[in-house]
Design an enzyme around this catalytic site. Structure first.
Site, mmCIF file in Angstrom:
data_model
loop_
_atom_site.group_PDB
_atom_site.id
_atom_site.type_symbol
_atom_site.label_atom_id
_atom_site.label_comp_id
_atom_site.label_asym_id
_atom_site.label_seq_id
_atom_site.Cartn_x
_atom_site.Cartn_y
_atom_site.Cartn_z
ATOM 1 N N TYR A 186 0.821 -1.212 0.000
ATOM 2 C CA TYR A 186 0.000 0.000 0.000
ATOM 3 C C TYR A 186 0.852 1.257 0.000
ATOM 4 O O TYR A 186 0.672 2.152 -0.826
ATOM 5 C CB TYR A 186 -0.946 0.012 1.196
ATOM 6 C CG TYR A 186 -1.843 1.237 1.195
ATOM 7 C CD1 TYR A 186 -2.845 1.385 0.239
ATOM 8 C CD2 TYR A 186 -1.677 2.252 2.124
ATOM 9 C CE1 TYR A 186 -3.662 2.512 0.217
ATOM 10 C CE2 TYR A 186 -2.483 3.375 2.116
ATOM 11 C CZ TYR A 186 -3.479 3.505 1.166
ATOM 12 O OH TYR A 186 -4.276 4.616 1.139
ATOM 13 N N LYS B 123 1.372 4.254 -2.678
ATOM 14 C CA LYS B 123 1.154 5.687 -2.430
ATOM 15 C C LYS B 123 2.355 6.507 -2.903
ATOM 16 O O LYS B 123 2.183 7.583 -3.499
ATOM 17 C CB LYS B 123 0.915 5.919 -0.939
ATOM 18 C CG LYS B 123 -0.371 5.349 -0.397
ATOM 19 C CD LYS B 123 -1.534 6.284 -0.549
ATOM 20 C CE LYS B 123 -1.413 7.455 0.419
ATOM 21 N NZ LYS B 123 -2.618 8.325 0.371
ATOM 22 N N ASP C 152 -8.366 -5.560 -0.295
ATOM 23 C CA ASP C 152 -7.815 -4.338 -0.876
ATOM 24 C C ASP C 152 -6.856 -4.487 -2.047
ATOM 25 O O ASP C 152 -6.087 -3.575 -2.317
ATOM 26 C CB ASP C 152 -7.068 -3.533 0.201
ATOM 27 C CG ASP C 152 -7.906 -3.186 1.403
ATOM 28 O OD1 ASP C 152 -9.137 -3.315 1.300
ATOM 29 O OD2 ASP C 152 -7.357 -2.797 2.435
ATOM 30 N N HIS D 68 -4.321 -1.397 -3.571
ATOM 31 C CA HIS D 68 -2.856 -1.441 -3.607
ATOM 32 C C HIS D 68 -2.342 -1.514 -5.041
ATOM 33 O O HIS D 68 -1.474 -0.742 -5.447
ATOM 34 C CB HIS D 68 -2.350 -2.642 -2.822
ATOM 35 C CG HIS D 68 -2.736 -2.652 -1.377
ATOM 36 N ND1 HIS D 68 -2.016 -3.323 -0.417
ATOM 37 C CD2 HIS D 68 -3.766 -2.085 -0.710
ATOM 38 C CE1 HIS D 68 -2.584 -3.164 0.767
ATOM 39 N NE2 HIS D 68 -3.661 -2.424 0.601
ATOM 40 N N ASN E 124 -17.851 -4.450 2.873
ATOM 41 C CA ASN E 124 -17.758 -2.998 2.986
ATOM 42 C C ASN E 124 -16.789 -2.448 1.964
ATOM 43 O O ASN E 124 -15.928 -3.156 1.438
ATOM 44 C CB ASN E 124 -17.295 -2.610 4.394
ATOM 45 C CG ASN E 124 -15.841 -2.973 4.640
ATOM 46 O OD1 ASN E 124 -14.931 -2.182 4.364
ATOM 47 N ND2 ASN E 124 -15.602 -4.194 5.127
ATOM 48 N N GLU F 34 -14.711 1.356 1.785
ATOM 49 C CA GLU F 34 -14.464 2.685 2.319
ATOM 50 C C GLU F 34 -14.006 3.608 1.186
ATOM 51 O O GLU F 34 -14.768 4.434 0.711
ATOM 52 C CB GLU F 34 -13.415 2.593 3.418
ATOM 53 C CG GLU F 34 -13.075 3.899 4.100
ATOM 54 C CD GLU F 34 -11.967 3.690 5.117
ATOM 55 O OE1 GLU F 34 -12.219 3.886 6.305
ATOM 56 O OE2 GLU F 34 -10.853 3.305 4.707
ATOM 57 N N GLU G 101 -10.113 5.152 -4.232
ATOM 58 C CA GLU G 101 -8.964 4.303 -4.536
ATOM 59 C C GLU G 101 -9.378 3.152 -5.454
ATOM 60 O O GLU G 101 -8.571 2.662 -6.248
ATOM 61 C CB GLU G 101 -8.316 3.795 -3.252
ATOM 62 C CG GLU G 101 -7.527 4.894 -2.558
ATOM 63 C CD GLU G 101 -6.775 4.424 -1.338
ATOM 64 O OE1 GLU G 101 -5.533 4.573 -1.300
ATOM 65 O OE2 GLU G 101 -7.425 3.924 -0.394
#
Length: 980
Positions: free
Chosen positions: A392, A396, A467, A471, A542, A544, A548
């Site tokens: 991750y 970024k 995720d 990523h 879920n 969020e 992304e």
């Protein structure tokens, strides 16, 4: 224990589990062009119930489809069992929710949301699963619920106890569920009063828990009603259908009967297949998706079923093969429009365009250029700082660096551009290169789970398959930028194949793929991604950071354009257009689904059964709203398709915060600029020394905001013929922008007749603003001179130390763990006392409160951690490992992620000789303690252990993620140190 005392060695020995060694035997390497990946995992792998860890296919029936198992879906907890090892958590299909039980399948049709939290603060709403009725077989007591099959948006649960069996088909948008059973009568039972209001031979209309249903048995069957139990032999034919009706609570029995008759003709058209077929049309800037339902008649000749469309589908509906019903079904996403006898429907969803970067119409000259040059100079020393070298945070950093590349290229700053490109190239090359024994900065394939895991992983991307789209989207986006300047690197002979593997793992677009499931993270019918791999929450799965997820979709478009791969480009356009529509409807409430009294008009998280104004990692309003806008890139122009809503959301942020943002200002201003660029620029100029969000730079924020202040807002009434194009309007004057990442000139035609010629590698703006920049293709030397550079780097001195982070949306909820039962034979057992002390176990009755997360935990001990310490300790090291068992509870909060660290000062000289930081444990939203143990594994460690000679031991607990406090029971929590 008093400070300065020597701990007695006569404490009771604790029985504790040895932490699992994450490193497996050295795997082989699979070559992919010049790169490659490890052929088996080199670190932690997915965790779950024992049977699932032993065999990910353990919950599949023998006749289930072969191939990789799906994860990250609305029904994942049925297959990827993690908390309920027999059945699953509720499965929120909409308009019906389901939950398997040993006796059959429970049905729930909540019509109203349950609100919790404080209006104006952190709030939640959930259409909570409350069982209305169970459809089962008389006497069925299945040891587990399995999965017999699945299609694009349906799943087939299966039960068997050896004498009786049941199979059901359930799915998104399907008010009807179908059942096949053997070994006994069909039973419909409820713990609530059941009222039968229509009984016509094989067809029954009834109300359970205030909700209306119709049960359809085969012709010739009948029903016996005894209290709250409905029984039928099904005339020996072994099948039935149950349909949830959309009637209001105050409907008359006549109205209920009319509703039953409206759906009866579709009842026996059992859904046996669902498929979504998409086509991206660049000339019309639209994605056309046809949703097909295949049915098999159980009796009669019915071919269509009842389907209920979500708002994002209904808004762009262009055709439906079915009859619209005069009813809508309530759902957490708003009203669902229903159609009877339907076999397909088609949507035409706008694709609003992406750009490699905003054009420098206002920052290429004058005072703005001087400001931008100064800000670029700040990042020149290190254009790609890596906070933590996991998937991750490396992603970024890649995202930050590629923004610098794009800006520098536009301005002709080739030295800075090439320096940043070199860091991007070296980092990607390092991660995309596997060698025997390499266990970090490497991808590895887990054949059992059908997934590619990057190591070091983060936020459960290894242990829970969370995720991957978040990523890997950063990696793909960086590769897309690099491909423009270094096409050889992006070729299949070099590293292009590795990029494609990341795409196929996270959201594979090829149905013929055998290594990964089709569209792992994307829910085809719901229209958006899910982040949790297992989805094992009472509230369902879920998501969020919807933005992304869009970073991944936009990256596919740009990678496809840069490499000429139209299949990848079109898949990206499909994901992008569909999810952009869903985000506007649900996160930003265009569907008006957020209930009155919630206190907010935007969501931080979407859950299977509702939504929350919160994040996994912070209760700050800036982060709750900001997590759904970052990263700020040219793939995020969709955020500006409703400028009025942008301004309203920013006003809500200010109101919720009690003033202008104090953290993540750059993210908030960049978002505001899509609705009011001039105000955003004023705010930015008034606070030039703001703390920088970890994935941003001051240079990019200024570039973004200043140029939007000049361009105005996105004009969605006009579109270009290229996916890399957009139109902006200010004071009625339009600016047409088009980018060309290919090596040949391109002409882009806009729908109002405007034509823009774009040179190879350039971005061109014309209209109210005329500008052209970039143009480099294959510029830098494609061969690194010193081999791959490690991805870690020091934090630049020009940026403040990060204090918060956008933790991805899914939170791993580990299986509740009992007190450990195996491990070291002895150890120094301590408990949590008062006054910040560690004391001999057991501790006294009491609790410790751990505050809500304040952002990313980059240190062993954040300032607000709960700290306990023992000093003056003398003991001999056993050579074992630290163990702990903490009784933890977050009440009804959805997932606080609590982290623990242990530090050892061996000689009492004030220097910590050994620091151990463990992975966080995300709590469930059910009141009651859970067990946080050392079995979660170490996140990071430094130093070595030795004997304690008047030394000190220090334990810290804090919430790495979560929007509220957690509590620790002092009596039920122990720490076992490897000393005697």
């Amino acid at each position: 224990m008093a400070a300065g005392a020597v701990l007695a060695l006569g404490l009771a020995a604790a029985s504790v589990a040895v932490p699992r060694d994450a490193a497996a035997a050295a795997p082989g390497v699979v070559d992919v062009g010049a790169g490659g990946y490890a052929s088996s995992p080199v670190g932690p792998t997915p965790e779950g119930c024992d049977a699932i860890e032993a065999d990910p296919r353990a919950a599949l029936t023998d006749d289930a489809p072969d191939g990789p198992v799906p994860t990250n879906d609305w029904w994942s907890s049925l297959l990827y069992k993690r908390l309920d090892c027999r059945m699953s958590e509720p499965l929120h299909a909409h308009p019906v929710s389901y939950r398997p039980t040993p006796a059959g399948l429970g049905l729930s049709t909540p019509r109203e949301a349950t609100l919790s939290g404080t209006p104006g603060g952190i709030g939640e709403f959930h259409f909570t699963y409350v069982e209305d009725v169970v459809v089962g077989v008389d006497g069925l007591d299945a040891p587990t619920a399995e999965v017999a099959g699945w299609t694009d948006w349906t799943v087939t649960p299966s039960w068997s106890d050896g004498n009786r069996s049941l199979r059901a088909t359930i799915g998104h948008g399907l008010p009807t569920s179908w059942y096949h059973l053997e070994g006994g009568d069909a039973l419909l039972s409820s713990t609530h009063d059941v009222r039968v209001w229509s009984q016509d031979g094989a067809t029954l209309g009834f109300t359970a828990n205030g909700h209306d249903y119709a049960a359809f048995a085969p012709s010739g069957a009948s029903w016996q009603v005894t209290g709250s139990t409905l029984r039928s032999s099904l005339a020996g034919r072994g099948y039935l259908a149950v349909t949830a009706l959309a009637t209001a609570a105050d409907a008359t029995d006549t109205e209920r009967t009319q509703a039953l008759r409206a759906v009866a003709g579709s009842a026996f058209a059992e859904v046996t297949g669902t498929t979504a077929e998409y086509a991206y049309d660049p000339s019309d800037a639209v994605v056309r998706t046809t949703y097909r339902v295949t049915t098999t008649p159980l009796q009669g000749g019915a071919t269509g079923t009842v389907v209920a469309l979500y708002p994002h589908q209904q808004r762009y509906l262009t055709g439906v093969d079915g009859d619209e019903l005069d009813v809508t079904y309530p759902s957490p996403r708003g009203a669902m429009t229903a159609y009877a006898a339907a076999t397909s429907f088609t949507t035409s969803t706008p694709f609003t365009g992406v750009l490699p970067e905003l054009p420098a119409v206002a920052t290429s000259s004058g005072s703005n250029r001087a400001t931008l040059d100064a800000l670029l100079a700040e990042v020149a020393a290190d254009p790609m700082p890596v906070l933590r070298a996991d998937t991750y945070w490396t992603g970024k950093a890649l995202g930050r660096a590629t923004r610098i590349v794009e800006i520098a290229d536009q301005l002709g700053e080739t030295a800075l551009r090439d320096k940043a490109l070199a860091r991007v190239r070296d980092t990607l090359t390092d991660w995309f290169t596997a060698t025997p024994g390499k266990v970090e900065q490497v991808f590895a394939y887990d054949e059992r789970w059908g997934t590619l895991i990057g190591y070091p992983a983060s936020y459960g991307s290894d242990t829970e398959l969370n995720d991957h789209h978040f990523h890997y989207g950063y990696f793909v986006a960086a590769a897309a930028t690099l491909a423009r300047f270094d096409p050889q690197w992006a070729s299949d002979a070099q590293y292009g194949g590795m990029v494609d593997l990341l795409i196929r793992d996270a959201n594979g677009y090829d149905r013929a793929e055998t290594r990964f499931p089709y569209l792992r993270d994307f829910d085809i019918y719901a229209g958006h991604d899910w982040a949790s791999g297992h989805g094992a929450f009472v509230a369902g799965n879920n998501q969020e950071s919807s933005s992304e997820g869009m970073n991944f979709a936009g990256a596919l478009v740009q990678w496809g354009e840069a490499t000429g791969d139209t299949a990848v480009r079109d898949a990206g356009a499909y994901l992008y257009a569909t999810q952009a529509a869903a985000i506007q409807e649900y996160w930003f409430d265009r569907a008006e689904a957020i209930p009155d009294g919630f206190g907010h008009t935007t969501l931080g998280m979407v859950w299977g059964d509702g939504g929350t104004y919160s994040t996994w990692f912070s209760g700050e309003a800036e982060m709750i709203q900001g997590i759904n806008t970052l990263p700020i890139t040219g793939s995020h122009l969709y955020l500006g398709t409703r400028p009025d809503d942008v301004r309203a959301n920013y006003a809500e942020l200010v109101a919720a915060n009690g003033g202008e943002p104090t953290v993540w200002q750059d993210i908030a201003w960049s978002y505001l600029a899509l609705g009011d660029g001039e105000r955003a620029l004023r705010l930015l100029r008034a606070d030039p020394d703001y703390p920088v969000e970890e994935g941003e730079s001051r240079a990019h924020t200024f570039h973004w905001v200043a140029n939007l202040a000049a361009l105005g807002t996105l004009d969605t009434t006009v579109h270009g013929s290229s996916p890399l194009s957009a139109v902006f309007v200010k004071d009625g004057a339009r600016t047409y922008v088009a980018a060309n990442v290919s090596a040949s000139p391109r002409t882009v035609r806009f729908s109002d007749g405007t034509r823009v010629d774009v040179p190879a590698g350039a971005t061109v703006a014309t209209g109210a603003h005329s500008w052209s920049g970039g143009g480099a293709v294959g510029g830098p030397d494609p061969t690194p001179t010193a081999g791959p550079t490690p991805t870690s780097s020091p934090t630049p001195t020009s940026s403040p130390t990060p204090t918060s982070s956008p933790t991805p949306t899914s939170s791993p909820t580990p299986t509740s763990s009992p007190t450990p039962t195996s491990g070291p034979s002895d150890g120094l057992v301590l408990a949590f006392g008062d006054g910040g002390r560690l004391v001999p176990a057991p501790g006294a009755d009491g609790t410790l409160e751990i505050r809500a997360s304040r952002g990313m935990d980059t240190a062993a001990e954040p300032p607000d951690a709960v700290v306990l310490q023992a000093t003056g300790v003398t003991a001999r090291a056993t050579g074992g490992t630290t163990a702990f068992d903490v009784a933890l509870d977050a009440g009804s909060l959805v997932g606080n992620g609590t982290r623990l660290s242990v530090q050892y000062d061996l000689t009492g000289d004030g220097t910590w000789d050994r620091t151990e930081v463990y992975r966080y444990f995300a709590t469930d939203p059910v009141p009651g303690t859970e067990r946080y143990t050392h079995a979660v594994g170490l996140d990071r460690v430094s130093g070595t252990l030795g004997d304690l000679r008047g030394g000190a031991v220090r334990v810290a607990l804090w919430n790495a993620i979560g929007s509220g406090p957690s509590t620790v029971s002092t009596r039920d929590s122990v720490l076992v140190l490897p000393f005697r």
